[in-house]
Scaffold this motif. Structure first.
Motif, PDB file in Angstrom:
ATOM      1  N   PRO A   8      43.505  -6.048   4.406  1.00 51.38           N
ATOM      2  CA  PRO A   8      43.432  -7.026   3.321  1.00 51.38           C
ATOM      3  C   PRO A   8      44.516  -8.105   3.383  1.00 51.38           C
ATOM      4  N   ALA A   9      44.215  -9.201   2.715  1.00 51.75           N
ATOM      5  CA  ALA A   9      45.177 -10.293   2.567  1.00 51.75           C
ATOM      6  C   ALA A   9      46.293  -9.858   1.618  1.00 51.75           C
ATOM      7  N   THR A  10      47.405 -10.563   1.688  1.00 53.45           N
ATOM      8  CA  THR A  10      48.498 -10.383   0.738  1.00 53.45           C
ATOM      9  C   THR A  10      48.719 -11.724   0.041  1.00 53.45           C
ATOM     10  N   ALA A  11      49.664 -11.767  -0.882  1.00 59.49           N
ATOM     11  CA  ALA A  11      49.981 -13.030  -1.549  1.00 59.49           C
ATOM     12  C   ALA A  11      50.542 -14.056  -0.566  1.00 59.49           C
ATOM     13  N   LYS A  12      51.131 -13.589   0.548  1.00 60.45           N
ATOM     14  CA  LYS A  12      51.768 -14.483   1.515  1.00 60.45           C
ATOM     15  C   LYS A  12      51.004 -14.663   2.816  1.00 60.45           C
ATOM     16  N   ALA A  15      43.946 -12.244   5.342  1.00 60.65           N
ATOM     17  CA  ALA A  15      43.431 -10.963   5.831  1.00 60.65           C
ATOM     18  C   ALA A  15      43.523 -10.915   7.351  1.00 60.65           C
ATOM     19  N   GLU A  75      44.338 -13.386  12.655  1.00 59.46           N
ATOM     20  CA  GLU A  75      43.979 -13.989  11.369  1.00 59.46           C
ATOM     21  C   GLU A  75      42.809 -14.910  11.654  1.00 59.46           C
ATOM     22  N   ARG A 120      55.348 -10.981   7.268  1.00 61.80           N
ATOM     23  CA  ARG A 120      54.124 -11.114   6.467  1.00 61.80           C
ATOM     24  C   ARG A 120      53.326  -9.813   6.431  1.00 61.80           C
ATOM     25  N   ALA A 121      53.978  -8.703   6.705  1.00 57.67           N
ATOM     26  CA  ALA A 121      53.363  -7.366   6.637  1.00 57.67           C
ATOM     27  C   ALA A 121      52.191  -7.203   7.601  1.00 57.67           C
ATOM     28  N   ARG A 125      50.002  -3.508   7.702  1.00 56.84           N
ATOM     29  CA  ARG A 125      48.584  -3.626   7.368  1.00 56.84           C
ATOM     30  C   ARG A 125      47.708  -3.217   8.546  1.00 56.84           C
ATOM     31  N   LYS A 163      56.696   3.102   5.704  1.00 53.48           N
ATOM     32  CA  LYS A 163      55.812   2.429   4.744  1.00 53.48           C
ATOM     33  C   LYS A 163      54.365   2.894   4.915  1.00 53.48           C
TER      34      LYS A 163
END
Length: 192
Positions: A8-12, A15, A75, A120-121, A125, A163
């Motif tokens: 999934p996408a994040t705020a920053k 996806a 991406e 950006r994780a 992810r 994490k």
């Protein structure tokens, strides 16, 4: 085996799509491998486009043989400017499942993130998506344990592992030439 995984996408960040490596990825892979920080931590560095092409072919071989499932992390529809989205993909990382024969030792996962995508994780992810897929895809083969190895001084990888539910389970002594530094072993069980 045409597998596409999604994170999934994040705020920053947008996806992510995880898909098998393709020959057309080689030029961009060669550029990404010029990054000194990436080269510091990974065991299989490519120098130039010809080596990148060989590396991609080796990843394709792994899929064909069923012992190594490497994914390019991309991406799709990358933002170019305010409200503007470009078609295509941007390579941001790599994740891999090294899968032994059924009844053998546990599977092993690994990953790296491109310099332009750090922070950006991407790694957590992508690793979460790979982990869920691995436990589901190989459940009938008895896969119940995944291991993650990294150099002891790679604190970023340690954070990603924890994490994603891979607690630290052992400190490993260096084993040159393939593992030249002391390391950490993180383990995730299917029940985790």
């Amino acid at each position: 085996m045409a597998v596409r995984l999604h994170a999934p996408a994040t705020a920053k960040a947008p996806a992510l799509v995880l898909r098998p490596w393709r020959s057309e990825d080689a030029p961009e892979l060669a550029v990404l491998h010029r990054d000194a920080e990436l080269r510091r931590w990974i065991g299989s560095v490519v120098d130039g486009e010809a080596e990148a092409e060989r590396w991609v072919r080796e990843q394709e071989r792994g899929w064909h043989e069923g012992d190594r499932f490497a994914f390019a992390v991309v991406e799709e529809g990358v933002r170019c400017g305010p409200g503007e989205v470009a078609a295509g993909e941007r390579l941001v990382g790599h994740v891999v499942l090294k899968r032994p024969a059924p009844g053998g030792p546990p599977g092993e996962v690994g990953y790296w993130t491109a310099a332009h995508a750090r922070g950006r994780a991407v790694a957590p992810r992508a690793l979460d998506a790979l982990t869920c897929w691995a436990f589901h895809a190989f459940a009938e083969d008895g896969l119940v344990r995944l291991e993650l190895l990294h150099s002891e001084d790679n604190t970023a990888s340690c954070r990603v592992a924890r994490k994603c539910g891979y607690p630290l389970t052992a400190h490993l002594p260096a084993a040159p030439p393939h593992f030249p530094r002391d390391g950490h072993l993180h383990t995730r069980l299917l029940t985790s």
